[in-house]
Structures are given as structure tokens and as C-alpha cells.
Design a protein around this motif. Structure first.
Motif, PDB file in Angstrom:
ATOM      1  N   ASP A  14      40.442  57.077  22.535  1.00  0.00           N
ATOM      2  CA  ASP A  14      41.084  58.158  22.015  1.00  0.00           C
ATOM      3  C   ASP A  14      40.685  57.146  20.276  1.00  0.00           C
ATOM      4  O   ASP A  14      40.385  57.452  19.464  1.00  0.00           O
ATOM      5  N   LEU A  15      40.875  56.200  20.539  1.00  0.00           N
ATOM      6  CA  LEU A  15      41.498  55.407  19.578  1.00  0.00           C
ATOM      7  C   LEU A  15      39.889  55.157  19.376  1.00  0.00           C
ATOM      8  O   LEU A  15      39.362  54.716  17.979  1.00  0.00           O
ATOM      9  N   PHE A  16      38.755  54.367  20.638  1.00  0.00           N
ATOM     10  CA  PHE A  16      37.593  54.482  20.129  1.00  0.00           C
ATOM     11  C   PHE A  16      36.783  54.933  18.911  1.00  0.00           C
ATOM     12  O   PHE A  16      36.119  55.318  18.014  1.00  0.00           O
ATOM     13  N   LYS A  17      37.161  56.411  19.486  1.00  0.00           N
ATOM     14  CA  LYS A  17      36.518  57.877  19.033  1.00  0.00           C
ATOM     15  C   LYS A  17      36.918  57.970  17.322  1.00  0.00           C
ATOM     16  O   LYS A  17      35.792  57.989  17.000  1.00  0.00           O
ATOM     17  N   LYS A  18      37.724  57.411  17.137  1.00  0.00           N
ATOM     18  CA  LYS A  18      37.973  57.393  16.080  1.00  0.00           C
ATOM     19  C   LYS A  18      38.285  56.954  14.842  1.00  0.00           C
ATOM     20  O   LYS A  18      37.606  56.372  13.807  1.00  0.00           O
ATOM     21  N   VAL A  19      37.888  55.139  15.758  1.00  0.00           N
ATOM     22  CA  VAL A  19      36.853  54.443  14.841  1.00  0.00           C
ATOM     23  C   VAL A  19      35.706  54.849  14.749  1.00  0.00           C
ATOM     24  O   VAL A  19      34.645  54.185  13.494  1.00  0.00           O
ATOM     25  N   LYS A  20      34.571  55.199  15.386  1.00  0.00           N
ATOM     26  CA  LYS A  20      33.266  55.494  15.672  1.00  0.00           C
ATOM     27  C   LYS A  20      33.028  56.704  14.242  1.00  0.00           C
ATOM     28  O   LYS A  20      32.763  57.266  13.866  1.00  0.00           O
ATOM     29  N   GLU A  21      34.494  57.507  14.435  1.00  0.00           N
ATOM     30  CA  GLU A  21      34.089  58.857  13.356  1.00  0.00           C
ATOM     31  C   GLU A  21      35.029  58.116  12.382  1.00  0.00           C
ATOM     32  O   GLU A  21      33.895  58.350  11.066  1.00  0.00           O
ATOM     33  N   LYS A  22      35.268  57.096  12.271  1.00  0.00           N
ATOM     34  CA  LYS A  22      35.654  56.701  10.580  1.00  0.00           C
ATOM     35  C   LYS A  22      34.104  55.846  10.234  1.00  0.00           C
ATOM     36  O   LYS A  22      33.780  55.892   8.778  1.00  0.00           O
ATOM     37  N   CYS A  23      33.492  55.108  11.307  1.00  0.00           N
ATOM     38  CA  CYS A  23      32.069  54.895  10.399  1.00  0.00           C
ATOM     39  C   CYS A  23      31.244  55.524  10.726  1.00  0.00           C
ATOM     40  O   CYS A  23      30.259  54.795   9.813  1.00  0.00           O
ATOM     41  N   VAL A  24      31.377  56.003  11.476  1.00  0.00           N
ATOM     42  CA  VAL A  24      29.933  57.891  11.110  1.00  0.00           C
ATOM     43  C   VAL A  24      29.293  56.920  11.511  1.00  0.00           C
ATOM     44  O   VAL A  24      28.602  57.443  13.219  1.00  0.00           O
ATOM     45  N   ARG A  25      28.378  55.699  10.787  1.00  0.00           N
ATOM     46  CA  ARG A  25      26.981  55.537  12.051  1.00  0.00           C
ATOM     47  C   ARG A  25      27.470  54.192  13.164  1.00  0.00           C
ATOM     48  O   ARG A  25      28.080  53.089  12.612  1.00  0.00           O
ATOM     49  N   VAL A  62      31.115  55.197  28.067  1.00  0.00           N
ATOM     50  CA  VAL A  62      32.805  55.618  28.666  1.00  0.00           C
ATOM     51  C   VAL A  62      33.791  55.514  27.408  1.00  0.00           C
ATOM     52  O   VAL A  62      34.880  55.896  27.468  1.00  0.00           O
ATOM     53  N   GLN A  63      33.869  54.619  26.866  1.00  0.00           N
ATOM     54  CA  GLN A  63      34.498  54.309  25.659  1.00  0.00           C
ATOM     55  C   GLN A  63      35.019  55.896  24.436  1.00  0.00           C
ATOM     56  O   GLN A  63      35.641  56.140  24.433  1.00  0.00           O
ATOM     57  N   LEU A  64      33.314  56.454  24.781  1.00  0.00           N
ATOM     58  CA  LEU A  64      33.949  57.794  23.677  1.00  0.00           C
ATOM     59  C   LEU A  64      33.893  58.773  24.437  1.00  0.00           C
ATOM     60  O   LEU A  64      34.725  59.991  23.879  1.00  0.00           O
ATOM     61  N   LEU A  65      34.900  58.963  25.607  1.00  0.00           N
ATOM     62  CA  LEU A  65      34.502  59.445  26.639  1.00  0.00           C
ATOM     63  C   LEU A  65      36.098  59.565  27.079  1.00  0.00           C
ATOM     64  O   LEU A  65      36.795  60.704  27.187  1.00  0.00           O
ATOM     65  N   CYS A  66      36.571  58.016  27.245  1.00  0.00           N
ATOM     66  CA  CYS A  66      37.947  57.903  27.782  1.00  0.00           C
ATOM     67  C   CYS A  66      39.058  57.171  26.188  1.00  0.00           C
ATOM     68  O   CYS A  66      40.313  57.440  26.598  1.00  0.00           O
ATOM     69  N   MET A  98      21.350  45.785  27.346  1.00  0.00           N
ATOM     70  CA  MET A  98      20.991  46.615  25.989  1.00  0.00           C
ATOM     71  C   MET A  98      21.424  48.206  27.175  1.00  0.00           C
ATOM     72  O   MET A  98      22.677  49.121  26.613  1.00  0.00           O
ATOM     73  N   THR A  99      21.149  48.802  28.489  1.00  0.00           N
ATOM     74  CA  THR A  99      21.416  49.662  28.548  1.00  0.00           C
ATOM     75  C   THR A  99      22.864  49.437  29.373  1.00  0.00           C
ATOM     76  O   THR A  99      23.795  50.248  29.533  1.00  0.00           O
ATOM     77  N   LEU A 100      23.830  48.302  29.334  1.00  0.00           N
ATOM     78  CA  LEU A 100      24.906  47.805  30.016  1.00  0.00           C
ATOM     79  C   LEU A 100      25.482  48.044  28.880  1.00  0.00           C
ATOM     80  O   LEU A 100      27.111  49.042  28.782  1.00  0.00           O
ATOM     81  N   ALA A 101      25.385  47.665  27.942  1.00  0.00           N
ATOM     82  CA  ALA A 101      26.216  47.634  26.678  1.00  0.00           C
ATOM     83  C   ALA A 101      26.614  49.466  26.147  1.00  0.00           C
ATOM     84  O   ALA A 101      27.379  50.010  25.806  1.00  0.00           O
ATOM     85  N   PHE A 102      25.551  50.101  26.021  1.00  0.00           N
ATOM     86  CA  PHE A 102      25.122  51.848  25.763  1.00  0.00           C
ATOM     87  C   PHE A 102      26.614  52.627  26.816  1.00  0.00           C
ATOM     88  O   PHE A 102      26.625  53.286  26.390  1.00  0.00           O
ATOM     89  N   LEU A 103      25.999  52.114  28.460  1.00  0.00           N
ATOM     90  CA  LEU A 103      27.384  52.737  29.170  1.00  0.00           C
ATOM     91  C   LEU A 103      28.822  52.899  28.628  1.00  0.00           C
ATOM     92  O   LEU A 103      29.496  53.432  28.539  1.00  0.00           O
ATOM     93  N   ILE A 104      28.922  51.126  28.692  1.00  0.00           N
ATOM     94  CA  ILE A 104      30.153  50.874  28.144  1.00  0.00           C
ATOM     95  C   ILE A 104      30.172  51.967  26.949  1.00  0.00           C
ATOM     96  O   ILE A 104      31.590  52.649  27.031  1.00  0.00           O
ATOM     97  N   ASP A 105      29.937  51.803  25.749  1.00  0.00           N
ATOM     98  CA  ASP A 105      30.413  52.712  24.429  1.00  0.00           C
ATOM     99  C   ASP A 105      30.316  54.508  24.772  1.00  0.00           C
ATOM    100  O   ASP A 105      31.270  54.974  24.385  1.00  0.00           O
TER     101      ASP A 105
END
Length: 88
Positions: free
Chosen positions: A48-59, A42-46, A33-40
Motif C-alpha cells: 500500500d505504501l508503494f501505491k501511495k508513492v506511485k499515486e503521488k508521483c503520477v508518472r 508485485v509492489q503495486l499489488l501488495c 528490465m523485465t525483472l525490475a518490471f515484475l518487482i514493481d
């Protein structure tokens, strides 16, 4: 308050007691779970597509549920294709 417990821990359910297994199962779950959190993170930092998906889903829970459902239905060629599908 309407704050869901999964919002507080970003959908990881880390408060759940995974100590029901034998030997070091709870430690292995905690590390995964810690590894999954760290990967998420990194994706949020790097990514842009993942950021857009996260913004669309909100939660986070909504995002994880959509991802889980899509993994069950379709074989994806890439993460980019997967995230584009969720966005559209």
C-alpha cells in the motif's frame, strides 16, 4: 498528444537499443528490465505504501527520478523508510 514515450513503457525505456555491447549484453539488459518490471508489479499489488508513492508521483518517470535522486543523497535503513520519505 502530450503522452510522453516514457509513459507508454512505464519509464523503462525498453525501446532503447541495448545491443551496443559485446556478446549477450542486450539480453542481460532485457532480463534485468523485465525483472525490475515484475518487482514493481508485485509492489503495486501488495504494498500500500508503494501505491501511495506511485499515486503521488503520477508518472513513472517522476517516481524513478525521485528514487534515483534519493539513493544518491541518503543511505536508507529500509524500503518503508524510503517510501515514507518520498510521500512526505
Amino acid at each position: 498528444s502530450d503522452v510522453c514515450s516514457s509513459d507508454l513503457n512505464q519509464g523503462y525505456n525498453f525501446e532503447h537499443n541495448y545491443g551496443h555491447g559485446k556478446n549477450n549484453l542486450c539480453s542481460n539488459f532485457a532480463m534485468l528490465m523485465t525483472l525490475a518490471f515484475l518487482i514493481d508489479q508485485v509492489q503495486l499489488l501488495c504494498c500500500d505504501l508503494f501505491k501511495k508513492v506511485k499515486e503521488k508521483c503520477v508518472r513513472w518517470y517522476t517516481l524513478w527520478e525521485r528514487m534515483r535522486q534519493m539513493f544518491l543523497c541518503v543511505e536508507w535503513e529500509s524500503w518503508e523508510e524510503f517510501f515514507e520519505f518520498i510521500l512526505n
